[in-house]
Write a protein that holds these residues in place. Structure first.
Motif, PDB file in Angstrom:
ATOM      1  N   GLY A  20       0.902  -1.059   0.104  1.00 36.44           N
ATOM      2  CA  GLY A  20       0.055   0.070  -0.234  1.00 36.44           C
ATOM      3  C   GLY A  20       0.957   1.240   0.002  1.00 36.44           C
ATOM      4  N   PHE A  21       2.108   1.168   0.144  1.00 34.66           N
ATOM      5  CA  PHE A  21       2.928   2.334   0.330  1.00 34.66           C
ATOM      6  C   PHE A  21       3.466   2.684  -0.983  1.00 34.66           C
ATOM      7  CE2 PHE A  21       4.728   0.927   4.620  1.00 34.66           C
ATOM      8  CZ  PHE A  21       3.665   1.310   5.138  1.00 34.66           C
ATOM      9  N   CYS A  22       4.119   4.044  -1.364  1.00 37.17           N
ATOM     10  CA  CYS A  22       4.504   4.368  -2.359  1.00 37.17           C
ATOM     11  C   CYS A  22       5.085   3.480  -3.298  1.00 37.17           C
ATOM     12  CB  CYS A  22       5.260   5.852  -2.223  1.00 37.17           C
ATOM     13  SG  CYS A  22       4.135   7.053  -1.779  1.00 37.17           S
ATOM     14  N   GLN A  23       6.260   2.727  -2.417  1.00 36.86           N
ATOM     15  CA  GLN A  23       7.012   1.605  -2.833  1.00 36.86           C
ATOM     16  C   GLN A  23       7.023   0.536  -2.015  1.00 36.86           C
ATOM     17  OE1 GLN A  23      10.847   3.088  -3.622  1.00 36.86           O
ATOM     18  NE2 GLN A  23      11.397   3.657  -1.486  1.00 36.86           N
ATOM     19  N   GLU A  24       7.321  -0.457  -2.598  1.00 39.03           N
ATOM     20  CA  GLU A  24       7.208  -1.780  -1.436  1.00 39.03           C
ATOM     21  C   GLU A  24       8.216  -1.624  -0.237  1.00 39.03           C
ATOM     22  OE1 GLU A  24       8.410  -6.162  -1.981  1.00 39.03           O
ATOM     23  OE2 GLU A  24       6.472  -5.952  -3.209  1.00 39.03           O
ATOM     24  N   GLN A 216       8.073  11.171  14.547  1.00 39.51           N
ATOM     25  CA  GLN A 216       8.995  10.571  13.524  1.00 39.51           C
ATOM     26  C   GLN A 216       8.608   9.087  13.246  1.00 39.51           C
ATOM     27  OE1 GLN A 216      13.305  10.681  15.444  1.00 39.51           O
ATOM     28  NE2 GLN A 216      12.534  12.441  16.409  1.00 39.51           N
ATOM     29  N   GLU A 217       7.381   8.678  13.349  1.00 39.51           N
ATOM     30  CA  GLU A 217       7.016   7.428  13.178  1.00 39.51           C
ATOM     31  C   GLU A 217       6.875   7.325  11.485  1.00 39.51           C
ATOM     32  OE1 GLU A 217       6.601   5.435  15.394  1.00 39.51           O
ATOM     33  OE2 GLU A 217       6.944   6.829  17.118  1.00 39.51           O
ATOM     34  N   SER A 218       7.097   5.992  11.245  1.00 40.52           N
ATOM     35  CA  SER A 218       7.002   5.685   9.847  1.00 40.52           C
ATOM     36  C   SER A 218       6.450   4.457   9.412  1.00 40.52           C
ATOM     37  CB  SER A 218       8.419   5.925   8.918  1.00 40.52           C
ATOM     38  OG  SER A 218       9.364   5.073   9.730  1.00 40.52           O
ATOM     39  N   ASN A 219       7.321   3.403   9.019  1.00 42.20           N
ATOM     40  CA  ASN A 219       6.699   2.151   8.758  1.00 42.20           C
ATOM     41  C   ASN A 219       5.859   1.134   9.784  1.00 42.20           C
ATOM     42  OD1 ASN A 219       8.326   2.748   6.217  1.00 42.20           O
ATOM     43  ND2 ASN A 219      10.059   1.299   6.655  1.00 42.20           N
ATOM     44  N   SER A 220       6.454   1.367  10.792  1.00 38.17           N
ATOM     45  CA  SER A 220       5.440   0.492  11.726  1.00 38.17           C
ATOM     46  C   SER A 220       4.041   1.049  12.046  1.00 38.17           C
ATOM     47  CB  SER A 220       6.294   0.244  13.095  1.00 38.17           C
ATOM     48  OG  SER A 220       7.443  -0.558  13.217  1.00 38.17           O
ATOM     49  N   ALA A 221       4.410   2.418  11.989  1.00 33.04           N
ATOM     50  CA  ALA A 221       2.884   3.193  12.006  1.00 33.04           C
ATOM     51  C   ALA A 221       2.003   2.957  10.850  1.00 33.04           C
ATOM     52  CB  ALA A 221       3.098   4.820  12.363  1.00 33.04           C
ATOM     53  N   GLY A 222       2.872   2.861   9.620  1.00 35.88           N
ATOM     54  CA  GLY A 222       2.016   2.786   8.549  1.00 35.88           C
ATOM     55  C   GLY A 222       1.639   1.425   8.355  1.00 35.88           C
ATOM     56  N   TRP A 224       0.386  -0.251  10.471  1.00 35.33           N
ATOM     57  CA  TRP A 224      -0.729  -0.467  11.429  1.00 35.33           C
ATOM     58  C   TRP A 224      -1.874   0.612  10.861  1.00 35.33           C
ATOM     59  CZ3 TRP A 224      -2.526   3.120  15.630  1.00 35.33           C
ATOM     60  CH2 TRP A 224      -3.514   2.758  16.364  1.00 35.33           C
ATOM     61  N   LEU A 225      -1.634   1.726  10.324  1.00 36.92           N
ATOM     62  CA  LEU A 225      -2.640   2.868   9.842  1.00 36.92           C
ATOM     63  C   LEU A 225      -2.731   2.502   8.391  1.00 36.92           C
ATOM     64  CD1 LEU A 225      -1.015   5.686  11.740  1.00 36.92           C
ATOM     65  CD2 LEU A 225      -3.262   4.613  12.232  1.00 36.92           C
ATOM     66  N   GLY A 226      -2.223   1.546   7.715  1.00 36.13           N
ATOM     67  CA  GLY A 226      -2.779   1.375   6.278  1.00 36.13           C
ATOM     68  C   GLY A 226      -2.105   2.267   5.396  1.00 36.13           C
ATOM     69  N   GLY A 227      -0.791   2.343   5.528  1.00 39.98           N
ATOM     70  CA  GLY A 227      -0.138   3.394   4.609  1.00 39.98           C
ATOM     71  C   GLY A 227       0.641   4.295   5.206  1.00 39.98           C
ATOM     72  N   LEU A 228       1.831   4.923   4.677  1.00 39.91           N
ATOM     73  CA  LEU A 228       2.333   6.009   5.190  1.00 39.91           C
ATOM     74  C   LEU A 228       1.415   7.289   5.350  1.00 39.91           C
ATOM     75  CD1 LEU A 228       5.905   5.387   3.653  1.00 39.91           C
ATOM     76  CD2 LEU A 228       5.182   4.763   6.122  1.00 39.91           C
ATOM     77  N   VAL A 229       1.819   8.461   5.893  1.00 42.16           N
ATOM     78  CA  VAL A 229       1.055   9.542   6.356  1.00 42.16           C
ATOM     79  C   VAL A 229       0.770  10.145   4.912  1.00 42.16           C
ATOM     80  CG1 VAL A 229       3.387  11.064   6.493  1.00 42.16           C
ATOM     81  CG2 VAL A 229       1.181  11.525   7.452  1.00 42.16           C
ATOM     82  N   ASP A 230       1.675  10.238   4.005  1.00 43.51           N
ATOM     83  CA  ASP A 230       1.126  10.416   2.641  1.00 43.51           C
ATOM     84  C   ASP A 230       0.269  10.117   1.885  1.00 43.51           C
ATOM     85  OD1 ASP A 230       3.153   9.096   2.192  1.00 43.51           O
ATOM     86  OD2 ASP A 230       4.040  10.230   0.529  1.00 43.51           O
ATOM     87  N   GLU A 231       0.052   8.740   2.160  1.00 46.34           N
ATOM     88  CA  GLU A 231      -0.767   7.694   1.481  1.00 46.34           C
ATOM     89  C   GLU A 231      -2.013   7.633   2.355  1.00 46.34           C
ATOM     90  OE1 GLU A 231       2.710   4.630  -0.338  1.00 46.34           O
ATOM     91  OE2 GLU A 231       2.033   4.657   1.896  1.00 46.34           O
ATOM     92  N   ASN A 232      -2.137   7.723   3.472  1.00 47.43           N
ATOM     93  CA  ASN A 232      -3.118   7.627   4.241  1.00 47.43           C
ATOM     94  C   ASN A 232      -3.408   8.898   5.346  1.00 47.43           C
ATOM     95  OD1 ASN A 232      -5.668   6.838   5.510  1.00 47.43           O
ATOM     96  ND2 ASN A 232      -5.210   4.441   5.394  1.00 47.43           N
ATOM     97  N   PRO A 233      -3.546   9.902   5.177  1.00 47.39           N
ATOM     98  CA  PRO A 233      -3.420  11.112   6.086  1.00 47.39           C
ATOM     99  C   PRO A 233      -4.714  11.172   6.974  1.00 47.39           C
ATOM    100  CG  PRO A 233      -3.928  11.869   3.819  1.00 47.39           C
ATOM    101  CD  PRO A 233      -3.519  10.443   3.559  1.00 47.39           C
ATOM    102  N   LYS A 234      -5.844  10.343   6.522  1.00 47.18           N
ATOM    103  CA  LYS A 234      -6.812  10.437   7.312  1.00 47.18           C
ATOM    104  C   LYS A 234      -6.751   9.802   8.465  1.00 47.18           C
ATOM    105  CE  LYS A 234     -11.732   8.560   7.473  1.00 47.18           C
ATOM    106  NZ  LYS A 234     -11.173   7.675   8.404  1.00 47.18           N
ATOM    107  N   ASN A 235      -6.198   8.282   8.404  1.00 50.71           N
ATOM    108  CA  ASN A 235      -5.721   7.613   9.510  1.00 50.71           C
ATOM    109  C   ASN A 235      -4.851   8.025  10.537  1.00 50.71           C
ATOM    110  OD1 ASN A 235      -7.938   5.747   8.583  1.00 50.71           O
ATOM    111  ND2 ASN A 235      -6.511   4.050   8.345  1.00 50.71           N
ATOM    112  N   TRP A 236      -3.796   8.636   9.831  1.00 49.02           N
ATOM    113  CA  TRP A 236      -2.887   9.240  10.699  1.00 49.02           C
ATOM    114  C   TRP A 236      -3.063  10.335  11.554  1.00 49.02           C
ATOM    115  CZ3 TRP A 236       2.792   8.404  10.515  1.00 49.02           C
ATOM    116  CH2 TRP A 236       3.186   7.420   9.777  1.00 49.02           C
TER     117      TRP A 236
END
Length: 318
Positions: A20-24, A216-222, A224-236
């Motif tokens: 679900g991320f910009c790149q795998e 500073q959260e990124s991959n582990s949060a992503g 859980w939250l269904g994508g990184l912040v630029d991919e799923n800003p609603k959940n973040w």
């Protein structure tokens, strides 16, 4: 591209390829326990020792109680009750373990729960669905269900349903704070006649915002939250406790390490609490790593701060 939940087990590690991320992105999920924390920290802090469960005739233990069934998943709770007469009720603390939303277990909070029971609190350490099984908001809904379960079973476990606190450590602190600032929220509504509100929040080294400039959260949060912040800003944004802090937020205790990363959003939350004259405390333990609460000598300090705060905000003369 592999699907989000494809899992490859390599020895004791779980490797995820999330599409679900910009790149795998490749995420390694490591075991998170008292033992693994000790192994990680002992070289830099040779004076530490890991905390261990206690045995005491002053505590009644009821472990691995199923509080919620979701499909084939059984979510369990460990309950520790101060010894007393059959009718006495106690203020209660629900404990939420950490592990980057993808690891850890309720057993990580067992020792803290036992010590809280020795100090006059019913203590309930719970499991919840991790991101390797279910994405946000599953863990939030599970924890709210556990609070409702505690109120439903208040008489059985000597719980005072009107004096209930939530305590979390690391990612568990983010979850505990989010649950604490969203009482009976329509966002997380899983209908019940019982309330999921709490009367106090204890945050042990957990962030209170995923979108704060300090975050500073990124991959582990992503994960859980269904994508990184630029991919799923609603959940973040939606999963950031700071977004909900207001005049109804309960008294809050922060116990922090000396690692700034885990303070993200804390000072802004304190500013809002002070604006509304809501009781709060901040304690930063000097020269400590993250996960300090799982090791002696910092565990004792953590317990003391926690008990002192709970005695101020939950206990009364009844």
């Amino acid at each position: 591209m592999r699907r989000c939940q494809q899992v490859i087990c390599i020895i004791t590690l779980i490797v995820f390829h999330i599409s679900g991320f910009c790149q795998e992105k490749k995420i390694i999920v490591k075991p998170y326990s008292i033992e693994s924390t000790y192994e990680k920290l002992k070289k830099k802090y040779p004076f530490i020792t890991p905390i261990k469960p206690i045995v005491s005739n002053k505590i009644k233990s009821k472990e691995n109680i199923v509080y919620l069934k979701i499909g084939k998943t059984q979510l369990k709770a460990d309950v520790y009750i101060p010894q007393s007469d059959d009718k006495k009720t106690f203020p209660t603390v629900l404990l939420i373990h950490g592990g980057a939303w993808n690891s850890g277990s309720k057993e990580n909070e067992r020792v803290m729960a036992q010590h809280l029971a020795l100090n006059g609190f019913v203590s309930i350490s719970i499991s919840y669905r991790l991101s390797i099984e279910a994405h946000y908001p599953a863990a939030v809904l599970d924890i709210k269900s556990a609070i409702k379960w505690a109120r439903k079973n208040a008489k059985k476990y000597h719980i005072d349903p009107d004096r209930l606190a939530i305590l979390g450590a690391s990612s568990g602190a983010q979850l505990a704070t989010l649950v604490g600032v969203t009482p009976n929220s329509a966002i997380y509504n899983n209908s019940s006649i019982f309330s999921d509100d709490v009367q106090a929040i204890i945050n042990i080294d957990g962030i209170v915002s995923f979108i704060h400039p300090e975050a500073q959260e990124s991959n582990s949060a992503g994960m859980w939250l269904g994508g990184l912040v630029d991919e799923n800003p609603k959940n973040w944004k939606e999963a950031s406790p700071l977004e909900y802090v207001n005049e109804k937020t309960p008294p809050t205790l922060f116990i922090n390490s000396s690692q700034p990363r885990f303070h993200a959003g804390r000072d802004d939350m304190i500013t809002i609490l002070n604006k509304y004259n809501i009781y709060n405390e901040i304690h930063t333990i000097p020269d400590t790593p993250h996960s300090f609460w799982l090791m002696h000598p910092w565990f004792e300090t953590t317990v003391n701060f926690t008990v002192s705060f709970l005695n101020k905000v939950l206990k009364n003369d009844n």
